[in-house]
Design a protein around this motif. Structure first.
Motif, PDB file in Angstrom:
ATOM      1  N   ALA A 136       1.149  -1.400   0.055  1.00 38.80           N
ATOM      2  CA  ALA A 136      -0.347  -0.361  -0.058  1.00 38.80           C
ATOM      3  C   ALA A 136       0.812   1.264   0.083  1.00 38.80           C
ATOM      4  O   ALA A 136       0.324   2.180  -0.520  1.00 38.80           O
ATOM      5  N   GLN A 137       1.583   1.308   0.688  1.00 40.42           N
ATOM      6  CA  GLN A 137       3.246   2.400   0.928  1.00 40.42           C
ATOM      7  C   GLN A 137       3.745   2.845  -0.734  1.00 40.42           C
ATOM      8  O   GLN A 137       3.754   3.815  -0.646  1.00 40.42           O
ATOM      9  N   GLU A 138       3.511   1.440  -1.602  1.00 40.77           N
ATOM     10  CA  GLU A 138       4.412   1.723  -2.799  1.00 40.77           C
ATOM     11  C   GLU A 138       3.410   2.975  -4.099  1.00 40.77           C
ATOM     12  O   GLU A 138       3.688   3.632  -4.625  1.00 40.77           O
ATOM     13  N   VAL A 139       1.695   2.099  -3.017  1.00 41.46           N
ATOM     14  CA  VAL A 139       0.517   2.453  -4.419  1.00 41.46           C
ATOM     15  C   VAL A 139       0.846   3.678  -3.722  1.00 41.46           C
ATOM     16  O   VAL A 139       0.729   5.244  -4.352  1.00 41.46           O
ATOM     17  N   ALA A 140       0.970   4.267  -2.573  1.00 37.29           N
ATOM     18  CA  ALA A 140       0.921   5.930  -1.792  1.00 37.29           C
ATOM     19  C   ALA A 140       1.860   6.722  -2.740  1.00 37.29           C
ATOM     20  O   ALA A 140       1.770   7.709  -3.042  1.00 37.29           O
ATOM     21  N   ASP A 141       3.108   6.218  -2.673  1.00 36.69           N
ATOM     22  CA  ASP A 141       4.240   6.685  -3.414  1.00 36.69           C
ATOM     23  C   ASP A 141       3.875   7.172  -5.175  1.00 36.69           C
ATOM     24  O   ASP A 141       4.070   7.901  -5.639  1.00 36.69           O
ATOM     25  N   ALA A 142       3.069   6.178  -5.624  1.00 35.37           N
ATOM     26  CA  ALA A 142       3.237   6.094  -7.433  1.00 35.37           C
ATOM     27  C   ALA A 142       1.883   7.639  -7.202  1.00 35.37           C
ATOM     28  O   ALA A 142       2.189   7.745  -8.037  1.00 35.37           O
ATOM     29  N   ILE A 143       1.008   7.442  -6.249  1.00 37.32           N
ATOM     30  CA  ILE A 143       0.290   8.045  -6.019  1.00 37.32           C
ATOM     31  C   ILE A 143       0.477   9.972  -6.340  1.00 37.32           C
ATOM     32  O   ILE A 143      -0.014  10.633  -6.500  1.00 37.32           O
ATOM     33  N   SER A 144       1.827   9.741  -5.192  1.00 40.99           N
ATOM     34  CA  SER A 144       1.703  11.591  -5.286  1.00 40.99           C
ATOM     35  C   SER A 144       2.741  11.803  -5.989  1.00 40.99           C
ATOM     36  O   SER A 144       3.198  12.301  -6.979  1.00 40.99           O
ATOM     37  N   ALA A 145       3.264  10.550  -6.744  1.00 40.28           N
ATOM     38  CA  ALA A 145       3.744  10.993  -8.056  1.00 40.28           C
ATOM     39  C   ALA A 145       2.986  11.410  -9.480  1.00 40.28           C
ATOM     40  O   ALA A 145       3.248  11.228 -10.250  1.00 40.28           O
ATOM     41  N   GLY A 146       1.523  11.477  -9.026  1.00 40.67           N
ATOM     42  CA  GLY A 146       0.363  11.940  -9.904  1.00 40.67           C
ATOM     43  C   GLY A 146      -0.146  10.806 -10.259  1.00 40.67           C
ATOM     44  O   GLY A 146      -0.695  11.303 -11.446  1.00 40.67           O
ATOM     45  N   LEU A 147       0.219   9.615 -10.223  1.00 41.41           N
ATOM     46  CA  LEU A 147      -0.905   8.331 -11.050  1.00 41.41           C
ATOM     47  C   LEU A 147      -2.308   7.911  -9.988  1.00 41.41           C
ATOM     48  O   LEU A 147      -2.008   8.395  -9.604  1.00 41.41           O
ATOM     49  N   ALA A 151      -5.958  -7.382  -3.370  1.00 39.74           N
ATOM     50  CA  ALA A 151      -6.693  -6.509  -3.143  1.00 39.74           C
ATOM     51  C   ALA A 151      -7.627  -6.063  -2.404  1.00 39.74           C
ATOM     52  O   ALA A 151      -7.367  -4.502  -2.140  1.00 39.74           O
ATOM     53  N   SER A 152      -8.391  -6.847  -1.784  1.00 41.03           N
ATOM     54  CA  SER A 152      -9.259  -6.426  -0.631  1.00 41.03           C
ATOM     55  C   SER A 152      -8.634  -5.964   0.079  1.00 41.03           C
ATOM     56  O   SER A 152      -9.648  -5.231   1.244  1.00 41.03           O
ATOM     57  N   GLU A 153      -7.435  -6.553   1.124  1.00 39.48           N
ATOM     58  CA  GLU A 153      -6.570  -6.335   2.141  1.00 39.48           C
ATOM     59  C   GLU A 153      -5.628  -4.376   1.040  1.00 39.48           C
ATOM     60  O   GLU A 153      -5.798  -3.118   2.448  1.00 39.48           O
ATOM     61  N   LYS A 154      -6.048  -4.046   0.267  1.00 40.82           N
ATOM     62  CA  LYS A 154      -4.680  -3.192  -0.326  1.00 40.82           C
ATOM     63  C   LYS A 154      -5.517  -1.861   0.172  1.00 40.82           C
ATOM     64  O   LYS A 154      -5.008  -0.515  -0.053  1.00 40.82           O
ATOM     65  N   ILE A 155      -6.743  -2.453  -1.110  1.00 43.14           N
ATOM     66  CA  ILE A 155      -7.253  -0.798  -0.984  1.00 43.14           C
ATOM     67  C   ILE A 155      -7.814   0.109   0.036  1.00 43.14           C
ATOM     68  O   ILE A 155      -7.156   1.321  -0.322  1.00 43.14           O
ATOM     69  N   PRO A 156      -8.679  -1.136   0.778  1.00 41.34           N
ATOM     70  CA  PRO A 156      -8.597   0.155   2.063  1.00 41.34           C
ATOM     71  C   PRO A 156      -7.485   0.782   3.036  1.00 41.34           C
ATOM     72  O   PRO A 156      -7.232   1.919   3.652  1.00 41.34           O
ATOM     73  N   ALA A 157      -6.439  -0.400   2.688  1.00 39.62           N
ATOM     74  CA  ALA A 157      -4.784   0.177   3.393  1.00 39.62           C
ATOM     75  C   ALA A 157      -4.110   1.884   2.989  1.00 39.62           C
ATOM     76  O   ALA A 157      -3.974   2.941   2.872  1.00 39.62           O
ATOM     77  N   VAL A 158      -4.540   1.674   1.116  1.00 34.38           N
ATOM     78  CA  VAL A 158      -3.889   2.293   0.875  1.00 34.38           C
ATOM     79  C   VAL A 158      -4.753   4.018   0.543  1.00 34.38           C
ATOM     80  O   VAL A 158      -4.989   4.764   1.112  1.00 34.38           O
ATOM     81  N   ALA A 159      -6.287   3.745   0.896  1.00 33.82           N
ATOM     82  CA  ALA A 159      -7.403   4.685   1.182  1.00 33.82           C
ATOM     83  C   ALA A 159      -6.732   5.707   2.868  1.00 33.82           C
ATOM     84  O   ALA A 159      -7.226   6.849   2.641  1.00 33.82           O
ATOM     85  N   ASP A 160      -6.431   4.862   3.185  1.00 35.35           N
ATOM     86  CA  ASP A 160      -5.757   4.856   4.661  1.00 35.35           C
ATOM     87  C   ASP A 160      -4.387   5.943   4.441  1.00 35.35           C
ATOM     88  O   ASP A 160      -4.119   7.255   5.884  1.00 35.35           O
ATOM     89  N   LEU A 161      -4.041   6.018   3.596  1.00 42.34           N
ATOM     90  CA  LEU A 161      -2.865   6.295   3.208  1.00 42.34           C
ATOM     91  C   LEU A 161      -3.271   8.059   2.764  1.00 42.34           C
ATOM     92  O   LEU A 161      -1.769   8.563   2.511  1.00 42.34           O
ATOM     93  N   THR A 162      -4.245   8.294   1.751  1.00 40.63           N
ATOM     94  CA  THR A 162      -4.385   8.764   0.979  1.00 40.63           C
ATOM     95  C   THR A 162      -5.262   9.938   0.897  1.00 40.63           C
ATOM     96  O   THR A 162      -6.012   9.477   0.937  1.00 40.63           O
ATOM     97  N   GLU A 163      -6.000  11.515   0.688  1.00 41.29           N
ATOM     98  CA  GLU A 163      -6.828  12.012  -0.049  1.00 41.29           C
ATOM     99  C   GLU A 163      -7.267  11.789  -1.061  1.00 41.29           C
ATOM    100  O   GLU A 163      -7.839  12.233  -1.404  1.00 41.29           O
ATOM    101  N   GLN A 164      -5.963  11.679  -1.763  1.00 40.34           N
ATOM    102  CA  GLN A 164      -6.088  11.278  -3.433  1.00 40.34           C
ATOM    103  C   GLN A 164      -7.030  10.361  -3.948  1.00 40.34           C
ATOM    104  O   GLN A 164      -7.974   9.564  -3.101  1.00 40.34           O
ATOM    105  N   PRO A 165      -7.832  10.722  -5.277  1.00 42.80           N
ATOM    106  CA  PRO A 165      -8.625   9.639  -5.823  1.00 42.80           C
ATOM    107  C   PRO A 165      -8.428   8.459  -5.851  1.00 42.80           C
ATOM    108  O   PRO A 165      -6.828   8.815  -6.537  1.00 42.80           O
ATOM    109  N   VAL A 166      -8.403   7.783  -5.714  1.00 46.10           N
ATOM    110  CA  VAL A 166      -8.403   6.447  -6.360  1.00 46.10           C
ATOM    111  C   VAL A 166      -9.218   5.548  -7.027  1.00 46.10           C
ATOM    112  O   VAL A 166      -9.885   5.701  -6.470  1.00 46.10           O
TER     113      VAL A 166
END
Ligand SMILES: *Cc1c(COP(=O)(O)O)cnc(C)c1O
Length: 246
Positions: free
Chosen positions: A44-55, A66-81
């Motif tokens: 999830a942290q790597e996904v959050a880094d990619a979100i910070s880089a604009g994805l 995925a069903s574990e990662k999706i909520p974990a990413v939601a906790d790390l970012t305010e960006q739309p995913v």
């Protein structure tokens, strides 16, 4: 940490530049291609880094992961995913995909379509899907076997019959087609596979004009420039963004 996200940033910039070059070779606008970063096996942290880089679009191929990662990413970012399911969905796990996904790329049978339709109807919601097509005829791949469909009336009539049925199902919106090209030494060798998927989409759009056939999900790390030249609207890229999978 800094160096990890810096190199992530560089890899993403490199992929985006390559997408732009492929688009310009064939006179397409880069906005017509959506980059789906395939984050399977990555955290999830790597996904959050990619979100910070604009994805904003991420793909997963296993429902449990995925069903574990999706909520974990939601906790790390305010960006739309926007999450994409790109892997095979077993019938008994279909429920996992009925919420949280922008697009399912891997609808691969009438039976799964019926099951998802029932579940979505119960929720009074709808799900955007692509039909997965096995254009190259590899036995290891899921999807409708359509190798050589241009010269095979039986293959064509089988798919057409399934499409006719799927398009009547409530709760599912067909948006186009998806394929996985075979692994080959030279990306150029995948061109006929991508062209065949585009031609199949064009034929379906002609015969089922009331449905939306806009999307062509094709192209991965080793072959996405060729896929874009042949009309890909969604490229699914893992290793070129996240590095090798362990
Ligand atoms: C893993 C995967 C990808 C990404 O593959 P890379 O070669 O890492 O870019 C794309 N599509 C599907 C269906 C996948 O399972």
């Amino acid at each position: 940490m800094e160096s990890t996200s810096t190199s992530m940033y560089d890899r993403i910039a490199g992929v985006q530049a390559e997408i732009e070059r492929a688009c310009s070779r064939v006179g397409r606008s880069p906005e017509t291609v959506t980059l789906v970063a395939v984050s399977k096996t990555h955290t999830a942290q790597e996904v959050a880094d990619a979100i910070s880089a604009g994805l904003h679009h991420f793909g997963e191929n296993r429902l449990e992961e995925a069903s574990e990662k999706i909520p974990a990413v939601a906790d790390l970012t305010e960006q739309p995913v926007h999450w994409h399911m790109v892997g095979h969905i077993q019938g008994r796990k279909a429920r996992y995909v009925t919420s949280g996904y922008a697009l399912v790329h891997s609808l691969d049978s009438p039976k799964l379509a019926e099951r998802l339709s029932r579940m979505m109807t119960e929720r009074s919601e709808s799900l955007d899907v692509l039909l997965e097509i096995n254009v190259a005829g590899e036995m290891s791949k899921y999807g409708w076997q359509m190798a050589g469909w241009q010269n095979d009336a039986a293959l064509r009539s089988n798919l057409w019959q399934d499409v006719r049925a799927i398009l009547t199902l409530p709760g599912l919106n067909v948006r186009g087609l998806m394929t996985m090209a075979p692994i080959v030494a030279e990306a150029e060798a995948t061109r006929p596979v991508f062209a065949a998927l585009r031609d199949l989409r064009d034929a379906l759009a002609m015969d089922f004009p009331s449905a939306d056939w806009t999307e062509l999900s094709m192209g991965m790390t080793d072959d996405y420039p060729v896929a874009i030249e042949e009309g890909a609207t969604l490229v699914r890229i893992g290793r070129a963004i996240f590095g090798p999978r362990l």
